[in-house]
Design a protein around this motif. Sequence first.
Motif, short mmCIF file in Angstrom:
data_model
loop_
_atom_site.label_atom_id
_atom_site.label_comp_id
_atom_site.label_asym_id
_atom_site.label_seq_id
_atom_site.Cartn_x
_atom_site.Cartn_y
_atom_site.Cartn_z
N ALA A 77 1.35 -11.77 -5.82
CA ALA A 77 1.76 -10.55 -5.12
C ALA A 77 0.71 -10.16 -4.08
CB ALA A 77 1.97 -9.42 -6.13
N ALA A 78 -0.59 -10.19 -4.45
CA ALA A 78 -1.66 -9.79 -3.52
C ALA A 78 -1.75 -10.76 -2.35
CB ALA A 78 -2.99 -9.70 -4.26
N VAL A 79 -1.71 -12.09 -2.64
CA VAL A 79 -1.83 -13.08 -1.57
C VAL A 79 -0.63 -13.03 -0.63
CG1 VAL A 79 -1.94 -15.56 -1.09
CG2 VAL A 79 -3.30 -14.59 -2.95
N ALA A 80 0.58 -12.90 -1.20
CA ALA A 80 1.78 -12.83 -0.37
C ALA A 80 1.75 -11.60 0.53
CB ALA A 80 3.02 -12.83 -1.25
N ALA A 81 1.38 -10.44 -0.05
CA ALA A 81 1.34 -9.22 0.75
C ALA A 81 0.31 -9.33 1.86
CB ALA A 81 1.02 -8.02 -0.15
N ALA A 82 -0.90 -9.84 1.58
CA ALA A 82 -1.94 -9.99 2.60
C ALA A 82 -1.51 -10.98 3.67
CB ALA A 82 -3.25 -10.44 1.96
N THR A 83 -0.82 -12.05 3.28
CA THR A 83 -0.37 -13.05 4.26
C THR A 83 0.66 -12.48 5.20
OG1 THR A 83 -0.81 -14.82 2.67
CG2 THR A 83 0.65 -15.34 4.51
N VAL A 84 1.65 -11.79 4.64
CA VAL A 84 2.70 -11.20 5.48
C VAL A 84 2.11 -10.18 6.44
CG1 VAL A 84 4.78 -9.79 5.46
CG2 VAL A 84 4.50 -11.65 3.80
N LEU A 85 1.22 -9.33 5.95
CA LEU A 85 0.61 -8.33 6.83
C LEU A 85 -0.20 -8.98 7.94
CD1 LEU A 85 -0.56 -5.64 4.23
CD2 LEU A 85 1.36 -5.48 5.82
N ALA A 86 -0.92 -10.04 7.63
CA ALA A 86 -1.70 -10.73 8.67
C ALA A 86 -0.78 -11.36 9.71
CB ALA A 86 -2.60 -11.79 8.02
N ARG A 87 0.36 -11.90 9.26
CA ARG A 87 1.27 -12.57 10.19
C ARG A 87 1.93 -11.58 11.15
NH1 ARG A 87 2.97 -17.64 8.28
NH2 ARG A 87 1.08 -18.73 7.58
N ILE A 88 2.18 -10.36 10.72
CA ILE A 88 2.90 -9.40 11.57
C ILE A 88 1.95 -8.53 12.39
CG2 ILE A 88 4.85 -9.33 9.99
CD1 ILE A 88 3.85 -6.68 8.96
N GLY A 89 0.65 -8.86 12.40
CA GLY A 89 -0.29 -8.11 13.22
C GLY A 89 -0.70 -6.77 12.66
N PHE A 90 -0.78 -6.69 11.35
CA PHE A 90 -1.16 -5.44 10.69
C PHE A 90 -2.61 -5.08 11.01
CE2 PHE A 90 -3.17 -3.49 6.93
CZ PHE A 90 -2.41 -2.32 6.83
N ARG A 91 -2.83 -3.80 11.28
CA ARG A 91 -4.18 -3.30 11.53
C ARG A 91 -4.65 -2.49 10.33
NH1 ARG A 91 -3.82 -0.96 17.76
NH2 ARG A 91 -3.14 -2.92 18.76
N ALA A 92 -5.80 -2.86 9.79
CA ALA A 92 -6.30 -2.19 8.59
C ALA A 92 -6.67 -0.74 8.85
CB ALA A 92 -7.53 -2.95 8.06
N SER A 93 -6.82 -0.35 10.11
CA SER A 93 -7.14 1.05 10.42
C SER A 93 -5.95 1.97 10.21
CB SER A 93 -7.63 1.15 11.87
OG SER A 93 -6.62 0.71 12.76
N LEU A 94 -4.73 1.41 10.10
CA LEU A 94 -3.51 2.20 9.89
C LEU A 94 -3.38 3.31 10.93
CD1 LEU A 94 -3.53 2.49 5.98
CD2 LEU A 94 -1.93 1.19 7.37
N GLU A 95 -3.70 2.97 12.18
CA GLU A 95 -3.65 3.96 13.26
C GLU A 95 -2.29 4.00 13.93
OE1 GLU A 95 -6.80 2.84 15.82
OE2 GLU A 95 -8.35 3.84 14.63
N ARG A 96 -1.36 3.15 13.46
CA ARG A 96 -0.01 3.13 14.01
C ARG A 96 1.01 3.35 12.90
NH1 ARG A 96 -0.01 -2.65 16.81
NH2 ARG A 96 -0.46 -3.15 14.62
#
Length: 662
Positions: free
Chosen positions: A92-111
């Motif tokens: 679950a953790a690896v899949a979630a991190a992978t999907v977020l990285a692929r879609i251009g997720f920003r860890a700052s959550l500014e959007r």
Amino acid sequence: MRGPIRHFRFFSDVVLLAVAYFLLARLGLSFGSLPGNVAPVWPPAGFALAVLLVRGRRLWPGVALGALAFNSLVGAVPLGSAFGMAAGNTLAAVAAATVLARIGFRASLERTRDVAALVGVAALGSAVSATVGTLSLYLGGLLSADNYWAAWRMWWMGDALGDLVVTPALLAAVTLSFRGSLRPRLEFTAFLLVVAVSGLRVIGPAGYPYLALPLVAWGALRWGLPGASLASLTTAAAAVTRAAHGDGPFADSLTELLRLDGFLAVVAFSGLVVAAIVAERNGAAARLEAANRDLEERVRSRTAALDADRERLAEAQRRAGIGSWELNLSTETVIWSDELYRIFGVNPSFEPTYDAFLSLVHPDDRGMVIAGMEAAMASLEPFLLDYRLARTDGRIHWVRARGRLITDDAGEVVGMQGTCQDITDRMQAEEQFRELLEAAPDAMVIAGDDGSIVLVNRAAERLFLRSRDELVGQPVEVLVPERFRHRHRMHRSDYATAAEGRAMGLGRELMALRGDGTEFPVEINLSPLRTEHGTLVSAGIRDLTERMEAQAALTHNALHDPLTGLPNRSLLLDRIEVALARSARIGKNVAVLFLDLDRFKLINDSRGHAVGDEVLREVAERLRAAVRPSDTVGRLGGDEFVVVCEDAVAVWEATVLGERLI
């Protein structure tokens, strides 16, 4: 050495992650409410996702080890089920991190799109963990079919809330920084204490839990993601603590625990959305401010460039003695350049109206100027006027005014613009030297110290096939062929540094250019003319075409027979010497054939010398036609001719040529 150090760091990171995961799982288990180690909020899930997002997905073994250790040691789960639950947590953790990285997720959550992505991925990843985990418990005999879906739902909600509550708080904690004094730190700490105390109060038995939302919103508005996420985490801790102690509106039943999960989801999501909106607004404001600064900088830069351009234009106008003007008929305003004030001899405080301008024009030229302006207005054609100025200092100056009409879309005249050039030097030069120049037999061209033509005589107009108006004001290089102009400018610059009378073209060829594009050789004599307005250069130009043609004719006649045009004895002997020298150098033969006409005297005696001359000319033409172009046919005198042949002539070739000539 770097390899072992890198491996050690990786191993230590994995161990630290496993230990932290294990401790957080112990903490989450203390709030467990149902069999199977489920809880309203599962912190390890959010912690694992945050670590993989920040440090990289390669640390997944730490998640697997921490989950396996907890499930097998603390949860008292059989090893097979523990492996399955650990696999579900890790996947679950690896899949979630992978999907977020692929879609251009920003860890700052500014959007807001990042918040939506986190919510969606948390829901999907938690579904994977819940499915694999509950299935492992079911297959291990630790979960009955009756409780399966209730356990799955609580597991899914716990992991999802862990991602939604814990992950943003950890991401915010990584980037949280307070610059400057201690006051911001104290203010933020006090805010979290207020949230904790208020959370324990409003989520109490007689409390209103949704009153926690304004505090979370306040944190989002004041501190952005750190304020919203840590306030949500504090509120969640207060709510879960109350529920664990059987206190508050979310205690005593599974239904209330589901309401608790819903409440925490609303609080966390609302805080993250408000923080993202605030960040987007601040980012837009920052970009707008940066754009404004950039625009202001561009305006300042452009203004400075325009000022520099105006200064350069003013300097160029001063050097050229040219001022510019513009008339706006709709507003009846006139704009003059600084140089134009100097040319007219007035101060910048002078108001340049049309009537004021006419008052500065010499009375004898005023009517001509008015008529010229009116004619231009009627024809809408550009105008050119030369007139005198009666300046206030008492001096008379000549100016040349050029202008054009400005019309609107309907063709109506709305203004005029143009230039005025001080041509006093040229006019004075014309007055001083006109009679002298016109009396000169040669073409005369007078130029200023800048190389522009100020005066020419009629002989120059005839020589160069150009009118005076075409030449005056142009650089003298217009009279020079294009290939010589750069060198001519250099010579003119050298002459200007120490102007003195001297001749140009003596002993070497100088070429000039006519208006029709033809070139011709010239001889030039230069003389400096010093006036009160500067040094002028007078150039006397003589066409050398006839002289050079005469010299060429004399040279030709000296080396050629006047009757036949063949090389005479002198040129013939010279060519024989050259041929012999070349033969000695390259080892090729030279043939010399001597011919005379038999009984030629009878022709002269019986037919006359005119017929004899015609015979000699005919023989010369036939000899030229019978030999090669590289061979030389010459006349020694009388009826004697000589043929010189080069280029690998053999004896038999010379014999054949002689027979052909006979």
